[in-house]
Design an enzyme around this catalytic site. Structure first.
Site, PDB file in Angstrom:
ATOM      1  N   MET A   1     -10.630 -22.520  43.963  1.00 35.53           N
ATOM      2  CA  MET A   1     -10.596 -23.886  43.419  1.00 35.53           C
ATOM      3  C   MET A   1      -9.166 -24.348  43.245  1.00 35.53           C
ATOM      4  O   MET A   1      -8.325 -23.588  42.758  1.00 35.53           O
ATOM      5  CB  MET A   1     -11.298 -23.914  42.063  1.00 35.53           C
ATOM      6  CG  MET A   1     -12.710 -23.392  42.088  1.00 35.53           C
ATOM      7  SD  MET A   1     -13.404 -23.427  40.431  1.00 35.53           S
ATOM      8  CE  MET A   1     -15.048 -22.786  40.764  1.00 35.53           C
TER       9      MET A   1
ATOM     10  N   HIS B   1     -15.518 -19.217  49.518  1.00 36.24           N
ATOM     11  CA  HIS B   1     -15.975 -20.593  49.309  1.00 36.24           C
ATOM     12  C   HIS B   1     -14.778 -21.437  48.891  1.00 36.24           C
ATOM     13  O   HIS B   1     -14.295 -21.325  47.764  1.00 36.24           O
ATOM     14  CB  HIS B   1     -17.065 -20.566  48.213  1.00 36.24           C
ATOM     15  CG  HIS B   1     -17.593 -21.904  47.836  1.00 36.24           C
ATOM     16  ND1 HIS B   1     -18.366 -22.101  46.711  1.00 36.24           N
ATOM     17  CD2 HIS B   1     -17.497 -23.119  48.430  1.00 36.24           C
ATOM     18  CE1 HIS B   1     -18.708 -23.387  46.626  1.00 36.24           C
ATOM     19  NE2 HIS B   1     -18.183 -24.021  47.650  1.00 36.24           N
TER      20      HIS B   1
ATOM     21  N   MET C   1     -13.186 -24.510  47.649  1.00 32.31           N
ATOM     22  CA  MET C   1     -13.359 -25.797  46.952  1.00 32.31           C
ATOM     23  C   MET C   1     -11.980 -26.411  46.800  1.00 32.31           C
ATOM     24  O   MET C   1     -11.425 -26.517  45.702  1.00 32.31           O
ATOM     25  CB  MET C   1     -14.039 -25.557  45.596  1.00 32.31           C
ATOM     26  CG  MET C   1     -15.520 -25.251  45.745  1.00 32.31           C
ATOM     27  SD  MET C   1     -16.213 -24.506  44.262  1.00 32.31           S
ATOM     28  CE  MET C   1     -15.758 -22.799  44.554  1.00 32.31           C
TER      29      MET C   1
ATOM     30  N   GLY D   1     -17.205 -26.208  40.465  1.00 34.32           N
ATOM     31  CA  GLY D   1     -16.068 -26.195  39.547  1.00 34.32           C
ATOM     32  C   GLY D   1     -16.204 -25.154  38.454  1.00 34.32           C
ATOM     33  O   GLY D   1     -15.206 -24.619  37.998  1.00 34.32           O
TER      34      GLY D   1
ATOM     35  N   GLY E   1     -18.803 -21.859  36.664  1.00 29.66           N
ATOM     36  CA  GLY E   1     -19.968 -20.999  36.670  1.00 29.66           C
ATOM     37  C   GLY E   1     -20.842 -21.303  35.468  1.00 29.66           C
ATOM     38  O   GLY E   1     -20.470 -22.092  34.593  1.00 29.66           O
TER      39      GLY E   1
ATOM     40  N   ASP F   1     -25.860 -21.986  45.930  1.00 22.02           N
ATOM     41  CA  ASP F   1     -24.800 -21.564  44.999  1.00 22.02           C
ATOM     42  C   ASP F   1     -24.837 -22.425  43.745  1.00 22.02           C
ATOM     43  O   ASP F   1     -24.624 -23.634  43.801  1.00 22.02           O
ATOM     44  CB  ASP F   1     -23.446 -21.702  45.718  1.00 22.02           C
ATOM     45  CG  ASP F   1     -22.272 -21.237  44.871  1.00 22.02           C
ATOM     46  OD1 ASP F   1     -22.488 -20.670  43.788  1.00 22.02           O
ATOM     47  OD2 ASP F   1     -21.124 -21.451  45.321  1.00 22.02           O
ATOM     48  N   GLY F   2     -25.093 -21.759  42.614  1.00 26.23           N
ATOM     49  CA  GLY F   2     -25.038 -22.424  41.323  1.00 26.23           C
ATOM     50  C   GLY F   2     -26.348 -22.348  40.563  1.00 26.23           C
ATOM     51  O   GLY F   2     -27.372 -22.831  41.040  1.00 26.23           O
ATOM     52  N   GLY F   3     -26.314 -21.689  39.415  1.00 26.47           N
ATOM     53  CA  GLY F   3     -27.502 -21.642  38.556  1.00 26.47           C
ATOM     54  C   GLY F   3     -28.631 -20.781  39.089  1.00 26.47           C
ATOM     55  O   GLY F   3     -29.777 -20.942  38.666  1.00 26.47           O
TER      56      GLY F   3
ATOM     57  N   GLY G   1     -23.499 -15.760  40.004  1.00 29.90           N
ATOM     58  CA  GLY G   1     -22.337 -15.328  39.240  1.00 29.90           C
ATOM     59  C   GLY G   1     -22.748 -14.726  37.923  1.00 29.90           C
ATOM     60  O   GLY G   1     -22.837 -13.501  37.762  1.00 29.90           O
ATOM     61  N   SER G   2     -23.056 -15.593  36.967  1.00 33.27           N
ATOM     62  CA  SER G   2     -23.370 -15.124  35.615  1.00 33.27           C
ATOM     63  C   SER G   2     -24.642 -14.288  35.551  1.00 33.27           C
ATOM     64  O   SER G   2     -24.807 -13.488  34.630  1.00 33.27           O
ATOM     65  CB  SER G   2     -23.443 -16.310  34.645  1.00 33.27           C
ATOM     66  OG  SER G   2     -24.124 -17.392  35.227  1.00 33.27           O
TER      67      SER G   2
HETATM   68  C1  DX5 Z   1     -19.360 -23.093  41.252  1.00 34.30           C
HETATM   69  C2  DX5 Z   1     -19.183 -21.878  42.138  1.00 34.30           C
HETATM   70  C3  DX5 Z   1     -20.260 -20.879  42.006  1.00 34.30           C
HETATM   71  C4  DX5 Z   1     -20.420 -20.330  40.623  1.00 34.30           C
HETATM   72  C5  DX5 Z   1     -21.789 -19.738  40.482  1.00 34.30           C
HETATM   73  O1  DX5 Z   1     -18.383 -24.011  41.538  1.00 34.30           O
HETATM   74  O2  DX5 Z   1     -19.120 -22.277  43.497  1.00 34.30           O
HETATM   75  O3  DX5 Z   1     -20.107 -19.849  42.966  1.00 34.30           O
HETATM   76  O4  DX5 Z   1     -19.473 -19.361  40.295  1.00 34.30           O
HETATM   77  O5  DX5 Z   1     -21.926 -19.273  39.168  1.00 34.30           O
HETATM   78  P1  DX5 Z   1     -23.336 -19.193  38.457  1.00 34.30           P
HETATM   79  O6  DX5 Z   1     -24.205 -18.295  39.279  1.00 34.30           O
HETATM   80  O7  DX5 Z   1     -23.014 -18.648  37.123  1.00 34.30           O
HETATM   81  O8  DX5 Z   1     -23.904 -20.602  38.411  1.00 34.30           O
HETATM   82 ZN    ZN Z   2     -19.234 -20.709  45.122  1.00 35.54          ZN
END
Ligand code: DX5
Ligand code: ZN
Length: 220
Positions: free
Chosen positions: A36, A65, A67, A141, A143, A175-177, A197-198
């Protein structure tokens, strides 16, 4: 086959090697690296030196990835640092087709990512050129955000687009949630590379968390 790509954004940055090892011991076959720039997204994370340092410890796919604005400026250095798969956002470049070509010229696999507010139709002209489509299921942006339900509809649209183009080999990443609770419906909607991620790096049971995802993948 369904792949697990744990996002290092949720790992302990002081113990990346340990966390990577645990995720891999649990069956993760990709490692997702979120880069990022504080411009394309309102956050700054990690860059080239970190990818270089972790590369020797990653047994599977180094999934980067990007960003960042105008990501073509950084493709070569991330490839040199060890990226196997480079994903750029269609919103971040004026020349998505050229960026994909550049990634292939570097010998890496190419992904095209779309934000939650970007329609799947932007992928139509490039569906035969990409190795992977990344459907963002949160605004990029940070996690730990909540999965946006409409992402399931977008995954179905990507799957239909891929089928119409004869791209049974297309990697469809989400990707995300992503959690153990919603992974099944996400896979049923068409995703075959799940970033988490989390839900993987919780500081306690990384290996077990990865194992639980992989077990679920085998059952779906
Ligand atoms: C968000 C990232 C994701 C993020 C996913 O901008 O691209 O890869 O880390 O994290 P979780 O799984 O916790 O939503
Ligand atoms: Zn990502």
């Amino acid at each position: 086959m369904i792949h697990l790509s744990p996002s290092l954004l949720a790992a302990d940055f002081a113990n990346l090697q340990r966390d990577i090892n645990e995720a891999q011991a649990g069956g993760a076959d990709y490692i997702h690296v979120d880069v990022m720039d504080g411009a394309f997204v309102p956050n700054i994370s990690i860059g080239v030196p970190v990818v270089k340092s972790i590369k020797p410890h990653i047994t599977g796919v180094v999934d980067v990835h990007l960003m960042v604005e105008s990501p073509e400026r950084y493709l070569e250095v991330f490839r040199e640092a060890g990226a196997d798969l480079l994903t750029v956002h269609v919103e971040a470049t004026k020349h998505i087709h050229r960026a994909i070509q550049q990634i292939h010229d570097l010998g890496a696999k190419a992904g095209a990512a779309i934000n939650p507010g970007t329609p799947v139709s932007v992928l139509e002209p490039i569906i035969n050129d990409v190795d992977m489509v990344l459907v963002m299921s949160v605004n990029p942006g940070f996690g730990g955000q909540k999965f946006i339900p409409y992402s399931l509809e977008k995954l179905k649209q990507v799957k239909a687009l891929a089928a119409a183009a004869g791209r049974d080999d297309l990697l469809i990443q989400v990707d995300g949630g992503v959690t153990l609770a919603n992974a099944k419906e996400i896979i049923e909607a068409g995703a075959n590379v799940l970033v988490a991620g989390s839900a993987v790096f919780d500081g306690k049971a990384t290996k077990e968390n990865a194992e639980a995802f992989v077990k679920l993948f085998q059952e779906v």
